[in-house]
Design an enzyme around this catalytic site. Structure first.
Site, PDB file in Angstrom:
ATOM      1  N   GLU A 194       0.682  18.438  -4.355  1.00 14.07           N
ATOM      2  CA  GLU A 194      -0.042  19.560  -4.960  1.00 14.07           C
ATOM      3  C   GLU A 194      -0.756  19.149  -6.254  1.00 14.07           C
ATOM      4  OE1 GLU A 194       2.023  22.815  -6.845  1.00 14.07           O
ATOM      5  OE2 GLU A 194       3.838  21.599  -7.143  1.00 14.07           O
ATOM      6  N   CYS A 215       4.146  -5.655   7.732  1.00 15.37           N
ATOM      7  CA  CYS A 215       4.346  -4.236   7.413  1.00 15.37           C
ATOM      8  C   CYS A 215       5.772  -3.742   7.657  1.00 15.37           C
ATOM      9  CB  CYS A 215       3.402  -3.372   8.242  1.00 15.37           C
ATOM     10  SG  CYS A 215       1.774  -4.051   8.521  1.00 15.37           S
ATOM     11  N   CYS A 223       2.360  -7.973  11.541  1.00 14.88           N
ATOM     12  CA  CYS A 223       2.856  -6.660  11.123  1.00 14.88           C
ATOM     13  C   CYS A 223       4.292  -6.436  11.557  1.00 14.88           C
ATOM     14  CB  CYS A 223       1.961  -5.562  11.688  1.00 14.88           C
ATOM     15  SG  CYS A 223       2.543  -3.905  11.288  1.00 14.88           S
ATOM     16  N   HIS A 247       4.208  23.882  -3.322  1.00  9.59           N
ATOM     17  CA  HIS A 247       5.009  23.754  -4.536  1.00  9.59           C
ATOM     18  C   HIS A 247       6.503  23.782  -4.222  1.00  9.59           C
ATOM     19  CE1 HIS A 247       5.698  24.048  -8.837  1.00  9.59           C
ATOM     20  NE2 HIS A 247       6.535  25.053  -8.626  1.00  9.59           N
ATOM     21  N   GLU A 302       4.400  -6.784  -3.754  1.00  9.07           N
ATOM     22  CA  GLU A 302       5.394  -6.100  -2.925  1.00  9.07           C
ATOM     23  C   GLU A 302       6.677  -6.906  -2.837  1.00  9.07           C
ATOM     24  OE1 GLU A 302       2.521  -3.507   0.110  1.00  9.07           O
ATOM     25  OE2 GLU A 302       3.173  -5.534   0.682  1.00  9.07           O
ATOM     26  N   LYS A 304       8.538  -5.576   5.530  1.00  8.62           N
ATOM     27  CA  LYS A 304       8.208  -5.274   4.135  1.00  8.62           C
ATOM     28  C   LYS A 304       8.649  -3.869   3.749  1.00  8.62           C
ATOM     29  CE  LYS A 304       4.526  -3.373   3.517  1.00  8.62           C
ATOM     30  NZ  LYS A 304       3.248  -4.002   3.219  1.00  8.62           N
ATOM     31  N   TYR A 364      -1.350  -8.043  -2.910  1.00  2.35           N
ATOM     32  CA  TYR A 364      -0.396  -6.977  -2.615  1.00  2.35           C
ATOM     33  C   TYR A 364       0.882  -7.556  -2.019  1.00  2.35           C
ATOM     34  CZ  TYR A 364      -1.854  -7.109   2.326  1.00  2.35           C
ATOM     35  OH  TYR A 364      -2.117  -7.504   3.621  1.00  2.35           O
TER      36      TYR A 364
END
Length: 533
Positions: free
Chosen positions: A511, A100, A95, A506, A242, A103, A238
């Site tokens: 939302e 992670c 990671c 908003h 990615e 990346k 992935y």
């Protein structure tokens, strides 16, 4: 000695404040002692340690620090074998070093490039040609990673955890042999309990001539000194998407060789939406294809030949780089697990019970080496802490692997929590689920004249269990940031009525989740054209 104390105070302050300021390597040298080793004091059970963690990734480190804080005498072993390409790195696991963290930073660099284009539509005027410098990005990311490596080293020291930069393998049930790959030094230590957290490494196929000699993986891409140039990415994982996504975003001609489906294990409607977005924004796809060979040419370029598995047709092209991202294998082969009776599956992954206990009752495992568990850093870290608490006798809590949220950091992010639609139907039956869905338009898109055809949300309601939300999926900007809060609500058992009663903020993308009022079953067009409703 004064320098040593000052350096540790600076690092300790940074750790407490969450700071990631870089610390000079001279501080590390200052804290290294040349004093002769002191014979370790045995534990009350007669071992060198109560708890030995094999593997220095996020899960192992979290478990070790938790164990030490609860009074267990703890050690961490960590060794990183160079990749076939020759890349190696420091403490912190995949990671921190090749997963992670880098990346997300390369992904962010690509997003910034896109936002520069959007900025002109928002009135920003700049006439100079915009270019990207790979070396600058690489150096910035590398410096940051080195600072994290250092912080991990200091955190172990501060926790009074012994750290061995050596490879470990079991000699017997309570003894591990440590080998220094550089010096050849060998020693043994004993422990009451062990934790296997060695993680995994990318797989390079042996049946593709030239792949092992000339290709790179995600272990290498983030630390290339020279820009990768025109790149051929093999895989639909992935990691593959990615990497292909940020390479395209940084301006490199990128082709994905996709054997079957994208993002296997994820919701396939969402996965195909991600791939379609990438294809329409510059990433090329060779679908239903597998590589046949990789040959290095006299000019240093790589001639790649690939075959369509349906038609048998072959094609070839030259590339500057070839990146394989076809999956990962657990690093358990060299642990000598047979000697201690730890059972693994055919792929070398460790078989455990619901407390992460292996077939040897005093040996535990976590993270990417586990069979059929999420290969995610936060999962490994929490699992590790819970194991330590149970061993220390302060808790009986087990890891709950349900409703773990995650995000694929493709150019348009895809976040999910809970079941894919296909799995929900398989488990509960189509008649017992309701799928609510909607396309939406981020309020930042119209001025930038960006299409929202891939901005889509859906969640899955279990009609047979109080209308509980059992799956949620979102493709769009900042998807990961949005999903985290909804994941917490799903952990609390959120149902459709509670989601519907939630008042949205908003104007935000989040939302849009609470505004969804169309089901797939209804057949109503889910395209959203209204500002608010």
């Amino acid at each position: 000695m004064h320098v040593c104390l000052v350096s540790l105070k600076v690092v300790s302050r940074n750790l407490l404040c969450g700071s990631t300021r870089y610390v000079h390597l001279s501080a590390l040298r200052a804290t290294s002692s040349n004093m002769p080793p002191v014979e370790p004091v045995k534990t009350k059970d007669g071992y060198d340690y109560d708890f030995v963690v094999i593997g220095g990734g996020s899960g192992g480190l979290a478990s070790a620090k938790e164990a030490a804080s609860l009074g267990l005498k703890t050690a961490v072993l960590n060794y990183v074998a160079p990749s076939p390409f020759g890349t190696t790195w420091g403490l912190g696991g995949t990671c921190v070093n090749v997963g992670c963290i880098p990346k997300k930073l390369y992904h962010q660099a690509a997003i910034l490039g896109e936002e520069l284009s959007d900025a002109r539509k928002y009135g920003w005027e700049f006439s100079e040609t915009v270019t990207h410098n790979w070396s600058t990005l690489r150096q910035g990311v590398t410096n940051y990673i080195k600072s994290l490596n250092w912080i991990h080293r200091v955190s172990l020291r501060n926790a009074k955890i012994d750290y061995f930069n050596m490879e470990g393998s079991f000699e017997d049930s309570h003894t591990v042999k440590l080998t220094n790959a550089s010096s050849g030094e060998v020693k043994t230590i004993t422990s009451k309990w062990f934790l296997i957290s060695v993680g995994g490494r990318p797989t390079i196929p042996d049946d593709v001539p030239g792949a092992r000699e000339h290709a790179i993986t995600s272990d290498d891409i983030f630390h290339l000194k020279n820009a990768p140039g025109k790149t051929f990415v093999v895989g639909g994982s992935y990691v593959a998407l990615e990497c292909a996504g940020f390479l395209t975003g940084l301006g490199y001609d990128t082709t994905v060789c996709l054997r079957s489906i994208p993002l296997r294990g994820f919701d396939q409607q969402m996965a195909n939406m991600v791939a379609d977005y990438m294809e329409k924004h510059g990433t090329k796809f060779q679908k239903g294809c597998v590589p046949s060979s990789v040959e290095k040419q006299e000019d240093g370029k790589l001639l790649v030949t690939w075959r369509n598995t349906q038609t048998g047709e072959t094609n070839s092209d030259t590339f500057d780089s070839v990146l394989f991202a076809i999956g990962r294998h657990a690093l358990t082969k060299n642990l000598n697990l047979d000697a201690v009776g730890v059972k693994t599956d055919a792929k070398g992954k460790v078989i455990t019970d619901d407390e992460e206990r292996t077939s040897a009752s005093h040996i535990f495992a976590l993270g990417d080496v586990l069979v059929d568990k999420p290969e995610l850093t936060p999962v490994a870290a929490r699992t590790g802490r819970l194991i330590a608490r149970r061993l220390a006798g302060t808790s009986t809590e087990k890891m709950n692997y349900d409703l773990v949220a995650t995000t694929v950091f493709t150019p348009l992010e895809y976040a999910s929590c809970g079941l894919p639609e296909e799995e929900a139907i398989k488990r509960h039956g189509e008649a017992n689920i309701e799928v609510w869905h909607s396309f939406y338009k981020p309020h930042t898109f119209p001025i930038a004249e960006k299409s929202n055809e891939h901005c889509y949300i859906k969640y899955i309601e279990d009609l047979s269990n109080g209308n509980k939300i059992i799956g949620m999926h979102l493709v769009g900007p900042m998807a990961g940031e949005i999903m985290q809060g909804f994941a917490a609500a799903m952990k609390c058992g959120m149902n459709r009525k509670q989601l519907e009663e939630t008042v949205g903020i908003h104007p935000t993308i989040a939302e849009e989740v609470v505004k969804i009022d169309v089901t797939k079953r209804s057949g109503v067009d889910p395209t959203c054209a209204k500002c608010c409703g």
